[in-house]
Design a protein around this motif. Structure first.
Motif, PDB file in Angstrom:
ATOM      1  N   HIS A 199       0.585  -1.278   0.086  1.00 56.91           N
ATOM      2  CA  HIS A 199       0.159  -0.066  -0.109  1.00 56.91           C
ATOM      3  C   HIS A 199       0.899   1.146   0.072  1.00 56.91           C
ATOM      4  O   HIS A 199       1.627   1.289   0.834  1.00 56.91           O
ATOM      5  N   ARG A 201       1.602   5.529  -0.555  1.00 54.95           N
ATOM      6  CA  ARG A 201       0.920   6.659  -0.534  1.00 54.95           C
ATOM      7  C   ARG A 201       1.510   7.481  -1.731  1.00 54.95           C
ATOM      8  O   ARG A 201       2.576   7.813  -2.225  1.00 54.95           O
ATOM      9  N   VAL A 213      -4.203   6.243  -1.331  1.00 54.21           N
ATOM     10  CA  VAL A 213      -3.155   5.305  -1.379  1.00 54.21           C
ATOM     11  C   VAL A 213      -3.638   4.207  -2.400  1.00 54.21           C
ATOM     12  O   VAL A 213      -4.723   3.698  -2.419  1.00 54.21           O
ATOM     13  N   THR A 268      -7.205  -0.976  -2.117  1.00 57.06           N
ATOM     14  CA  THR A 268      -7.958   0.258  -1.722  1.00 57.06           C
ATOM     15  C   THR A 268      -8.791   0.957  -2.710  1.00 57.06           C
ATOM     16  O   THR A 268      -9.419   1.939  -2.444  1.00 57.06           O
ATOM     17  N   GLU A 337       9.590   3.200   1.878  1.00 56.19           N
ATOM     18  CA  GLU A 337       9.588   3.091   3.490  1.00 56.19           C
ATOM     19  C   GLU A 337      10.277   4.199   4.120  1.00 56.19           C
ATOM     20  O   GLU A 337       9.819   4.798   4.986  1.00 56.19           O
ATOM     21  N   GLU A 343       2.765   2.714   3.443  1.00 57.66           N
ATOM     22  CA  GLU A 343       1.687   2.456   4.398  1.00 57.66           C
ATOM     23  C   GLU A 343       1.575   1.176   4.898  1.00 57.66           C
ATOM     24  O   GLU A 343       1.754   1.042   6.234  1.00 57.66           O
ATOM     25  N   LYS A 344       1.568   0.171   4.380  1.00 54.68           N
ATOM     26  CA  LYS A 344       1.839  -1.288   4.907  1.00 54.68           C
ATOM     27  C   LYS A 344       1.673  -2.201   3.732  1.00 54.68           C
ATOM     28  O   LYS A 344       1.832  -2.025   2.548  1.00 54.68           O
TER      29      LYS A 344
END
Ligand SMILES: [Zn+2]
Ligand SMILES: [Zn+2]
Length: 916
Positions: A199, A201, A213, A268, A337, A343-344
């Motif tokens: 995920h 951004r 996202v 998303t 990162e 995000e994940k």
């Protein structure tokens, strides 16, 4: 020539194959008559014989040998396929061992090397096929790259071009970065794999504090993103539509677009769009006019030139340039990162595409390729199957065929390799310089707008500028392009040859389901296009050969069985018979050694029967055998019965083979040969052979020979070697069994009444044999028998008394129409006839009772031991469940045995009491 005691397959097989070859028996007969033709599914030149080939070619050979005997002019065309990528890989690997690369060698030398390799090793599989006994016409042998077939390929290509069914275009295609070539959709293997869903951004271009996202399984391709897409009705993203995103890392500005293709439930609901490296994104890109950035080179390493050409700058370009796609992924994820864009990461199962030749992950790649406009070809190819002009057997496969043909996409036929048919298209260096880029290796790279001149032969000059500097398209054609022409290119097309007239359309095609689309569908399309007729009438799809446990044979499992080993050990006939006997339609074959050994016993059984017949018919004149003997009016009971069964067998065998029921074919012949001819007829004939009545003896000898001859003829298609060996040993010099007429039965032969009577006789003999066994009567001891029943049945049995004597060791038979039941006898009932065996004839009563009692005692002891074990809580707790299970089974078996023994004992006591 006297048949030796035992059959030794090794010498016999090579001897007869050489004989058939030297007598030209595989070529179509030179006489008028209906024709039957097949083309072999050409094995790859890289191949060696595996179980699939063995099954495939055995079944084809059965059909050919049968049809040849049945009066057809049979042509079975053998040959091999050049197998583009596969062969190129084999030779590349060999070169790599010598530390030579294909590039270093250059195209011309490399192709020469492959040809040399082909001449040395490419025939291996054909030699192995010969060991299997295949009756292909070797004078018709073809190779997909021989001169004639190459001409056919050029002709087909040019005609497709002239008919506007062929075009060159820049498209997203499946690319193998290891083989460095395009692959057709069906050359990509799809497998489920464990992946991740990242995920990421994506911030707004004019306000980096706001972001949406996107979820992606391929973060590295974000270097090629040219949009973000959301669903038009997705409320979450309503306000984003039409705004711009500034991509992390590259800083590229891309729009947020709305497209109903987007799946709101996936990730998303916001998708990064990479038209240069994703098939769905490519479609969206087309709809929105987005740029398609190709971020990789042919090795799937980041190619900076695409960014530079767009005027993009930044040190990220230098950072990523030349990085392999998996390395690029790691770097990108780390960078995201670090900069707070990630995000994940979730675990995610996904379907991955792999190269069918080398299992490298496929990269969707934007390159100019040649495509066949397939829909206009697919439509008639569906119609012929719908209308039954082509039958697919088993029929269930038709559904797969239709499903595939309905969803068929244009066929990418160009491959970026060197081994194959180079595409017959040329480009004028004078006119087309802008689109032709000369590489370091002297090969040209052709831009997407290059203008091909398609021709059957290399043009000497350009028709527009008159220039003579023309270069040929470096790509070669998909291997399946040439194999798609196989049914008519092998017969001489585009020449209108005699072969083409006599043998096209071919009669049948026998193949595995795995190439139904690769090959069968293409042959149908090409056949209809170029010959205006179907390439074959029947397509028989056979199953897989698996190991004993039903597992697929594979090198990694170590369960591969080599057909040559099997043939060596058990004999080719036994092996072929096993394959046929197990080839039930639509069911995979579980190849077990004991089945093959069982059919080797069958070969030996046939051999021994032949020896018996030979010994008893040695000095009969040849003219008395065969049809003449079978047409005799005055035959005995056993002769009429076996002739009736022969008629049934011939009819069933023909019906089975005509319907591709190979297993039924084999099993019918097995049943007749072993359980009717050997078990009964030969035994019954012994009586006649030793008869004082010379007419009876003579008749029996002729029939033995006649039936054996027909058995050999019926078995020949499955077991060609042993049948020829016996055939030739039986007569004074005679022609090969291969060219004898296949048996036909005559109307007068089936005899329902004789068959009913024989069944009655067999039941009675079996009943007497069973009683003897039950009572533990010594095999050599002769017994008396009393029949009690209806007058008519008794009259028949009385006529057959000699057979009871010889088949059931009966010393005397008594026939009672009524009266008292005989006492003190073991009994059986067949229909309304009772059979009595006086006990004192069978056994010594007291001895037998003592024996049975002792046996009961012994087993009771064993049962007690097992029961003690099972009663022991400690044992039950500690032992493995299957051990406990086995003990319980043992207990049940002992109990059953005791019950059976007690029953026998009871019967004895009853009979004894009755007598006293
Ligand atoms: Zn590959
Ligand atoms: Zn020109």
């Amino acid at each position: 020539m006297q048949l030796p005691k035992t059959y030794s397959h090794k010498d016999v097989e090579t001897k007869w194959y050489a004989y058939w070859m030297s007598h030209g028996l595989f070529a179509p007969a030179d006489r008028p008559g209906p024709s039957f033709s097949m083309v072999i599914p050409p094995p790859n030149v890289t191949g060696s014989l595996h179980m699939g080939h063995a099954l495939n070619n055995t079944l084809q050979d059965i059909l050919c040998r049968y049809k040849r005997m049945d009066g057809y002019r049979v042509l079975w065309v053998p040959g091999t396929d050049h197998a583009g990528i596969a062969t190129q890989n084999v030779v590349e690997r060999q070169l790599a061992q010598k530390k030579v690369s294909r590039a270093a060698l250059g195209r011309k030398k490399f192709v020469e090397t492959v040809w040399n390799w082909k001449r040395e090793a490419g025939d291996t599989i054909l030699h192995q096929l010969k060991a299997l006994g295949v009756s292909c016409d070797w004078s018709h042998e073809r190779f997909t790259m021989d001169e004639g077939l190459s001409r056919a390929v050029r002709e087909a290509f040019v005609r497709l071009w002239e008919d506007r069914l062929l075009y060159r275009a820049q498209r997203l295609i499946n690319w193998c970065p290891r083989c460095k070539t395009a692959l057709a959709d069906i050359e990509v293997l799809h497998e489920e794999a464990d992946g991740s869903l990242w995920h990421i951004r994506y911030p707004l271009a004019d306000d980096s504090a706001q972001y949406l996202v996107v979820a992606t399984t391929r973060p590295e391709t974000m270097l090629g993103d040219t949009a973000v897409a959301v669903h038009p009705e997705d409320e979450r993203y309503e306000k984003w539509i039409g705004k711009n995103i500034r991509l992390p890392i590259s800083g590229r500005i891309v729009p947020v677009i709305a497209d109903p293709y987007v799946d709101r439930a996936f990730g998303t609901g916001a998708l990064k769009i990479t038209p240069g490296h994703d098939f769905n994104d490519f479609e969206i890109g087309e709809r929105f006019g987005l740029d398609k950035i190709s971020i990789f080179d042919a090795d799937a390493r980041i190619d900076a030139s695409a960014f530079l050409a767009r005027g993009e700058t930044g040190d990220w370009i230098a950072r990523y340039r030349g990085k392999d796609r998996s390395e690029a992924r790691k770097l990108i994820v780390a960078e995201l990162e670090q900069q707070g864009f990630l995000e994940k990461t979730e675990r995610h199962k996904l379907s991955m595409g792999y190269c069918y030749r080398c299992h490298t992950i496929i990269e969707p790649y934007l390159t100019p390729q040649w495509f066949v406009d397939i829909k206009p070809l697919a439509k008639p190819a569906m119609t012929v199957v719908q209308e039954g002009k082509i039958r697919i057997i088993p029929e269930a496969w038709s559904n797969s065929y239709f499903a595939w043909m309905e969803n068929i996409k244009d066929w990418c036929v160009s491959r970026q390799i060197w081994w194959g048919h180079q595409i017959p298209a040329w480009y004028c260096v004078g006119c087309d310089r802008a689109n032709l880029i000369e590489g370091a290796d002297g090969e040209y790279w052709l831009g997407k707008d290059a203008k091909p001149i398609v021709a059957r032969q290399a043009p000497s000059q350009c028709s527009s500028c008159g220039g003579s500097e023309l270069i040929q398209d470096p790509d070669v054609l998909d291997t399946w392009f040439s194999s798609g022409l196989w049914p008519f290119s092998t017969l001489g097309w585009p020449e209108q040859t005699k072969d083409l007239k006599s043998f096209y359309p071919t009669s049948a095609l026998v193949t595995g389901f795995d190439i139904l689309f690769f090959w069968v569908a293409r042959m149908i399309m090409m056949g209809l296009k170029f010959m205006s007729d179907v390439p074959f009438h029947d397509v028989y799809i056979h199953a897989l050969v698996r190991d004993e446990q039903g597992q697929k044979m594979s090198k990694s499992k170590g369960n591969v069985v080599d057909p040559l080993d099997v043939m060596h050990q058990y004999g080719t006939d036994a092996f072929r018979f096993t394959l046929a006997a197990m080839a039930a339609m639509g069911r995979d074959i579980k190849l077990a050694a004991d089945r093959i050994a069982g059919y080797q016993n069958f070969v030996n059984k046939l051999w021994n029967a032949a020896r018996f017949v030979q010994m008893n018919t040695a000095n009969l004149p040849t003219a008395d055998f065969g049809r003449n003997a079978l047409r005799e009016r005055d035959l005995g009971f056993a002769e009429r019965w076996i002739r009736s069964r022969l008629a049934f067998t011939i009819a069933e065998a023909r019906a089975a083979i005509d319907a591709f029921r190979f297993n039924d074919y084999a099993n019918i012949l097995y049943q007749f040969t072993w359980h009717e001819f050997c078990d009964w007829y030969i035994e019954m004939s012994k009586l006649a052979l030793s008869s004082a009545d010379l007419v009876v003896a003579e008749r029996s000898r002729k029939l033995l020979r006649a039936i054996l001859d027909d058995i050999l003829l019926l078995l020949h298609p499955v077991m060609p070697f042993v049948t020829e060996e016996i055939w030739q040993s039986l007569g004074s010099p005679r022609e090969s069994i291969m060219v004898q007429p296949y048996p036909v039965s005559e109307e007068s032969w089936p005899d329902a009444q004789i068959e009913r009577q024989m069944t009655f006789l067999m039941d009675a003999v079996r009943a007497i044999r069973n009683l003897r066994t039950e009572m533990n009567c010594p095999p050599g001891k002769e017994v008396n028998v009393i029949f009690r029943g209806a007058a008519e049945d008794l009259r028949f049995l009385r006529e057959q008394e000699p057979y009871f004597r010889s088949l059931a060791r009966v010393s005397a038979a008594e026939f009672r129409e009524g009266g008292e039941r005989p006492k003190g006898a073991a009994t059986a009932v067949i229909g309304t006839t009772e059979i009595y065996l006086p006990l004192e004839d069978l056994i010594n009563l007291n001895e037998e009772r003592a024996r049975l009692s002792k046996e009961v005692g012994k087993i009771e002891d064993e049962l007690a031991r097992v029961q003690r074990k099972l009663g022991n809580a400690d044992f039950i707790a500690k032992a493995k469940s299957d051990v406990v299970h086995r003990e319980r089974e043992k207990a049940t078996q002992f109990e059953e045995k005791i019950r059976a023994l007690r029953a026998s004992l009871g019967k004895l006591q009853e009979i004894q009491a009755e007598r006293n």
